[in-house]
Design an enzyme around this catalytic site. Sequence first.
Site, PDB file in Angstrom:
ATOM      1  N   GLU B  58       1.009  -1.184  -0.194  1.00 52.92           N
ATOM      2  CA  GLU B  58      -0.094   0.275   0.068  1.00 52.92           C
ATOM      3  C   GLU B  58       1.112   1.211  -0.112  1.00 52.92           C
ATOM      4  O   GLU B  58       0.361   2.020  -0.115  1.00 52.92           O
ATOM      5  CB  GLU B  58      -1.215  -0.016   0.987  1.00 52.92           C
ATOM      6  CG  GLU B  58      -0.219  -0.355   2.459  1.00 52.92           C
ATOM      7  CD  GLU B  58      -0.284  -1.277   3.259  1.00 52.92           C
ATOM      8  OE1 GLU B  58      -0.154  -2.393   2.518  1.00 52.92           O
ATOM      9  OE2 GLU B  58      -0.469  -2.248   4.314  1.00 52.92           O
ATOM     10  N   ASN B  59       1.678   1.005   0.218  1.00 49.25           N
ATOM     11  CA  ASN B  59       2.997   2.542   0.227  1.00 49.25           C
ATOM     12  C   ASN B  59       3.028   2.813  -1.475  1.00 49.25           C
ATOM     13  O   ASN B  59       3.862   3.860  -1.405  1.00 49.25           O
ATOM     14  CB  ASN B  59       4.307   2.045   0.917  1.00 49.25           C
ATOM     15  CG  ASN B  59       4.679   1.355   0.598  1.00 49.25           C
ATOM     16  OD1 ASN B  59       4.534   0.218   0.588  1.00 49.25           O
ATOM     17  ND2 ASN B  59       6.511   0.943   0.423  1.00 49.25           N
TER      18      ASN B  59
END
Lengths: 234, 222
Positions: B58-59
Amino acid sequence: MLNFIDTVGEAVAGIQDGSTVMIGGFGNAGQPFELIDALMDCGAKDLTLVNNNAGQGDQGLALLIKEGRVRKMICSFPRQSDSWHFDAKFRAGEIELELVPQGNLAERIRAAGAGIGGFFTPTGYGTTLAEGKETRLLDGKWQVFETPIHADVALIKALKADGKGNLVYRKTARNFGPIMAAAAKHTIVQVSEIVPTGALDPENVVTPGIYVNSVVRVDPAGSNSAAIDTEQVA
Amino acid sequence: MSTQTSIQTSEKPLGRDELAQLVARDIVRGSFVNLGIGQPTLVSNYLTEEQNITLHTENGMLGMGPAAVGDDVDGDLINAGKIPVTELPGASYFHHADSFAIMRGGHLDICVLGAFQVSASGDLANWHTGAPDAIPAVGGAMDLATGAKDVFVMMTLLTREGASKLVEQCTYPLTGVGCVTRVYTDKAVFLIGADGVTVRETFGCTFEEIQILVPLSLKPAE
């Protein structure tokens, strides 16, 4: 108006007490360490900071918190094994925390940059983080109203800028950079390299220069001041 | 009524790696998957090339490869747990709002998360113990729980004190409402549907023994 600035100190000099400052980075990737250190040195206080975390170890953002310069932290994940400065201030009631689910944090920042007054999202519905917020049943799902997060200043890190302030990033260091650049009134970028206008393929520009106000080059091999010292010695 | 169990598939409870292996085997070929921090990350060790799974972090990346070692360690290339990782051919990078749009927009097929508790209706509690002195931190847990098409939970069935983590109603603060579709535990796999909770298979115990441990009405898989 785009300015190319020689030092990180000059770049952050205009940041006022009481400002809301977005700081890019996720973990160490994309963190503008030198700009954060310069914010520390410039003395601005009573700040509201927006970052995914609330500082780690004894550097950067954690030091701003330790020195009591941060009134409020807006973030998704303050608690880490080495977030002792935040932990101490929070337990002492000396810092305000607005805890935001990470996707809401990103989308609220994006909304600010896009001129969106708010949005409904299923994230957080039925949880303590949605308490007191307006909810609606939309498309068969309960959704929570979230508002944009604006900022006076964004401090971000990119790989390269060209003469128009167009930016490219490197790998997962991109993270919050593009959306913070758009959300803040004044965006200050530290880059490893400044290239001539035209040297970036327009197809590959990630942040268009319209979102960028100040660019300062920081030697990736060392701190900004160290680079200047070397030049003076040479 | 005694149910003749035909769903016991192992003589012993599963260890962490065996459980990860089982989850990996259940992930449909070609899926886009997000593996949560901690135990779920082990699943990546058992995904095969033939499965053609694309991992999301998700980064800001799709096509994440294994953890980086030696010269491959690059501070600009990390996963959501801030561990250095590698990129696979066909990887892509994007900013945080796009990354969470991938999640929140329902584009991920599966996310695998840890949990403190899961309720009979699929409510998830995994972000906060509710202890008054705990510093709250949520990260992407609520977005993952709400956004993925399927939410798989990996956890031990029982707490250290022996209480079931699969419960009628969560007592810990919620992460998401009605979001969990499957629960993989050391003792059994549970499917959560509109018609209740089904025990798909058991490990080292019978359906009846699971029913005694879990304080809600279960059905054995047919």
